[in-house]
Design an enzyme around this catalytic site. Structure first.
Site, PDB file in Angstrom:
ATOM      1  N   ASN A   7       0.859  -1.181   0.000  1.00 50.21           N
ATOM      2  CA  ASN A   7       0.000   0.000   0.000  1.00 50.21           C
ATOM      3  C   ASN A   7       0.901   1.239   0.000  1.00 50.21           C
ATOM      4  O   ASN A   7       1.699   1.438   0.921  1.00 50.21           O
ATOM      5  CB  ASN A   7      -0.902  -0.020   1.233  1.00 50.21           C
ATOM      6  CG  ASN A   7      -1.916   1.114   1.237  1.00 50.21           C
ATOM      7  OD1 ASN A   7      -1.596   2.247   0.898  1.00 50.21           O
ATOM      8  ND2 ASN A   7      -3.125   0.824   1.650  1.00 50.21           N
ATOM      9  N   HIS A  43      -5.622   3.573  -1.684  1.00 48.41           N
ATOM     10  CA  HIS A  43      -6.916   3.850  -1.055  1.00 48.41           C
ATOM     11  C   HIS A  43      -7.217   5.337  -1.215  1.00 48.41           C
ATOM     12  O   HIS A  43      -6.909   6.143  -0.335  1.00 48.41           O
ATOM     13  CB  HIS A  43      -6.870   3.464   0.425  1.00 48.41           C
ATOM     14  CG  HIS A  43      -8.191   3.560   1.126  1.00 48.41           C
ATOM     15  ND1 HIS A  43      -8.515   2.783   2.218  1.00 48.41           N
ATOM     16  CD2 HIS A  43      -9.273   4.340   0.902  1.00 48.41           C
ATOM     17  CE1 HIS A  43      -9.738   3.099   2.628  1.00 48.41           C
ATOM     18  NE2 HIS A  43     -10.208   4.042   1.854  1.00 48.41           N
ATOM     19  N   ARG A  45      -9.180   8.609  -0.900  1.00 46.88           N
ATOM     20  CA  ARG A  45     -10.268   9.102  -0.061  1.00 46.88           C
ATOM     21  C   ARG A  45     -10.864  10.360  -0.683  1.00 46.88           C
ATOM     22  O   ARG A  45     -10.210  11.024  -1.500  1.00 46.88           O
ATOM     23  CB  ARG A  45      -9.768   9.361   1.359  1.00 46.88           C
ATOM     24  CG  ARG A  45      -9.320   8.077   2.062  1.00 46.88           C
ATOM     25  CD  ARG A  45      -8.874   8.325   3.490  1.00 46.88           C
ATOM     26  NE  ARG A  45      -8.415   7.089   4.108  1.00 46.88           N
ATOM     27  CZ  ARG A  45      -9.207   6.203   4.713  1.00 46.88           C
ATOM     28  NH1 ARG A  45     -10.507   6.440   4.790  1.00 46.88           N
ATOM     29  NH2 ARG A  45      -8.712   5.109   5.258  1.00 46.88           N
ATOM     30  N   HIS A  50      -4.065  11.801   0.610  1.00 45.98           N
ATOM     31  CA  HIS A  50      -2.835  11.075   0.260  1.00 45.98           C
ATOM     32  C   HIS A  50      -2.927  10.694  -1.216  1.00 45.98           C
ATOM     33  O   HIS A  50      -2.536  11.479  -2.065  1.00 45.98           O
ATOM     34  CB  HIS A  50      -2.562   9.894   1.195  1.00 45.98           C
ATOM     35  CG  HIS A  50      -3.761   9.168   1.716  1.00 45.98           C
ATOM     36  ND1 HIS A  50      -4.641   8.506   0.899  1.00 45.98           N
ATOM     37  CD2 HIS A  50      -4.214   9.003   2.982  1.00 45.98           C
ATOM     38  CE1 HIS A  50      -5.581   7.941   1.638  1.00 45.98           C
ATOM     39  NE2 HIS A  50      -5.364   8.235   2.899  1.00 45.98           N
ATOM     40  N   GLU A  70      -8.785   0.225  -3.029  1.00 46.55           N
ATOM     41  CA  GLU A  70      -9.719   0.034  -1.932  1.00 46.55           C
ATOM     42  C   GLU A  70     -10.354   1.360  -1.542  1.00 46.55           C
ATOM     43  O   GLU A  70      -9.788   2.430  -1.760  1.00 46.55           O
ATOM     44  CB  GLU A  70      -9.026  -0.610  -0.723  1.00 46.55           C
ATOM     45  CG  GLU A  70      -7.884   0.194  -0.130  1.00 46.55           C
ATOM     46  CD  GLU A  70      -7.222  -0.514   1.039  1.00 46.55           C
ATOM     47  OE1 GLU A  70      -7.196  -1.769   1.044  1.00 46.55           O
ATOM     48  OE2 GLU A  70      -6.732   0.179   1.938  1.00 46.55           O
ATOM     49  N   THR A 100      -8.196   6.167   9.214  1.00 45.51           N
ATOM     50  CA  THR A 100      -7.830   4.877   8.640  1.00 45.51           C
ATOM     51  C   THR A 100      -8.988   3.917   8.872  1.00 45.51           C
ATOM     52  O   THR A 100      -9.912   4.211   9.634  1.00 45.51           O
ATOM     53  CB  THR A 100      -6.532   4.327   9.276  1.00 45.51           C
ATOM     54  OG1 THR A 100      -6.128   3.141   8.588  1.00 45.51           O
ATOM     55  CG2 THR A 100      -6.720   4.035  10.754  1.00 45.51           C
ATOM     56  N   HIS A 190      -4.149  -4.656   7.763  1.00 49.29           N
ATOM     57  CA  HIS A 190      -4.242  -3.613   8.777  1.00 49.29           C
ATOM     58  C   HIS A 190      -3.343  -3.961   9.960  1.00 49.29           C
ATOM     59  O   HIS A 190      -3.575  -4.922  10.680  1.00 49.29           O
ATOM     60  CB  HIS A 190      -5.670  -3.381   9.276  1.00 49.29           C
ATOM     61  CG  HIS A 190      -5.853  -1.974   9.809  1.00 49.29           C
ATOM     62  ND1 HIS A 190      -6.215  -0.920   9.004  1.00 49.29           N
ATOM     63  CD2 HIS A 190      -5.661  -1.451  11.033  1.00 49.29           C
ATOM     64  CE1 HIS A 190      -6.272   0.190   9.723  1.00 49.29           C
ATOM     65  NE2 HIS A 190      -5.932  -0.110  10.964  1.00 49.29           N
ATOM     66  N   ASP A 191      -2.304  -3.145  10.135  1.00 47.98           N
ATOM     67  CA  ASP A 191      -1.347  -3.243  11.238  1.00 47.98           C
ATOM     68  C   ASP A 191      -0.520  -4.528  11.217  1.00 47.98           C
ATOM     69  O   ASP A 191       0.045  -4.918  12.240  1.00 47.98           O
ATOM     70  CB  ASP A 191      -2.042  -3.097  12.588  1.00 47.98           C
ATOM     71  CG  ASP A 191      -2.443  -1.653  12.874  1.00 47.98           C
ATOM     72  OD1 ASP A 191      -2.061  -0.765  12.089  1.00 47.98           O
ATOM     73  OD2 ASP A 191      -3.154  -1.416  13.878  1.00 47.98           O
ATOM     74  N   GLY A 213       0.975  -1.383   4.297  1.00 48.54           N
ATOM     75  CA  GLY A 213       1.448  -0.059   3.920  1.00 48.54           C
ATOM     76  C   GLY A 213       2.217   0.639   5.020  1.00 48.54           C
ATOM     77  O   GLY A 213       3.429   0.808   4.949  1.00 48.54           O
ATOM     78  N   HIS A 214       1.524   1.043   6.082  1.00 49.12           N
ATOM     79  CA  HIS A 214       2.121   1.918   7.093  1.00 49.12           C
ATOM     80  C   HIS A 214       3.390   1.313   7.697  1.00 49.12           C
ATOM     81  O   HIS A 214       4.445   1.956   7.716  1.00 49.12           O
ATOM     82  CB  HIS A 214       1.101   2.214   8.189  1.00 49.12           C
ATOM     83  CG  HIS A 214       1.590   3.163   9.233  1.00 49.12           C
ATOM     84  ND1 HIS A 214       1.611   4.531   9.040  1.00 49.12           N
ATOM     85  CD2 HIS A 214       2.103   2.960  10.463  1.00 49.12           C
ATOM     86  CE1 HIS A 214       2.098   5.120  10.114  1.00 49.12           C
ATOM     87  NE2 HIS A 214       2.408   4.184  10.993  1.00 49.12           N
TER      88      HIS A 214
END
Length: 239
Positions: A7, A43, A45, A50, A70, A100, A190-191, A213-214
């Protein structure tokens, strides 16, 4: 084999902080693929804080691996996905102001809406994945939407992992087996990070894809992007 989709939202966040084109999101996506990523996730938004909608169009011209878009399926998102025709669209229930993703779909309450959305995307030849919590009650309705895959929302797993990995992963193993019985493909995201990824993969060896991603971009600040992608690949492969 579980694919790693990178991501690149955080790359766009860094670029947007200065308002120019450094780092270049398109070039980073190409480099991620060259470094071993098997997919690129974005993603967009509504506020484009971003990834911008133009980024998605630009990326669609160059991404050679699986392109995954997404987001919340409002009209603008749907029109974008139908125009780009990525390999996969992942539907998330985020409101516009969300920082998020923080929960999966209530597939019981939103069954009819999701059926319509999945059908529309299938009409454009796009594979669909639905972001979902690790609760068994949501899986049969998810199957009834017509979706191809579900993506497990893994923040609760990541939070619980340091204290008790087995307890943290248990509900995910349960619903993963249920998804398999229902004939649903299985993604996760996620995470997820270098500490908890291998245990998740070992516990659910038939995962189709993880989207990260993060944590991956944070690790890249220390290890470099190419090395980091290879480190994540090894976590998926050496179990």
């Amino acid at each position: 084999m579980t694919k790693l989709s990178v991501n690149i939202n955080k790359i766009a966040t860094l670029r947007n902080a200065r308002g120019a084109n450094n780092p270049n999101v398109v070039q980073v996506a190409k480099d991620c693929e060259r470094f071993g990523a098997e997919g690129i996730t974005v993603h967009p938004r509504p506020d484009e804080r971003h990834i911008r909608f133009q980024d998605v169009l630009d990326l669609s011209e160059v991404v050679q691996t699986e392109f995954n878009i997404e987001g919340y399926p409002d009209r603008r998102f749907m029109d974008l996905v139908k125009r780009v025709k990525p390999a996969q669209a992942t539907l998330v229930p985020d409101p516009p102001e969300a920082i998020t993703s923080s929960t999966g779909w209530d597939t019981i309450t939103h069954l009819t809406m999701l059926q319509d959305i999945v059908s529309e995307l299938h009409g454009s030849g796009v594979r669909v994945s639905i972001f979902i919590n690790p609760e068994a009650k949501y899986f049969t309705p998810a199957k009834e939407t017509g979706t191809d895959r579900v993506e497990l929302y893994t923040e609760p797993y990541a939070v619980g992992f340091p204290k008790n990995p087995e307890a943290a992963v248990a509900p995910y193993v349960e619903v993963a087996n249920l998804a398999r019985e229902l004939g649903l493909g299985l993604n996760a995201g996620h995470d997820l990070d270098l500490h908890n990824l291998a245990f998740l993969k070992k516990s659910i060896p038939f995962l189709d894809e993880v989207s990260i991603g993060h944590a991956l971009i944070c690790d890249a600040l220390y290890y470099g992007l190419e090395n980091t992608i290879q480190m994540y690949r090894r976590k998926l492969e050496n179990v």
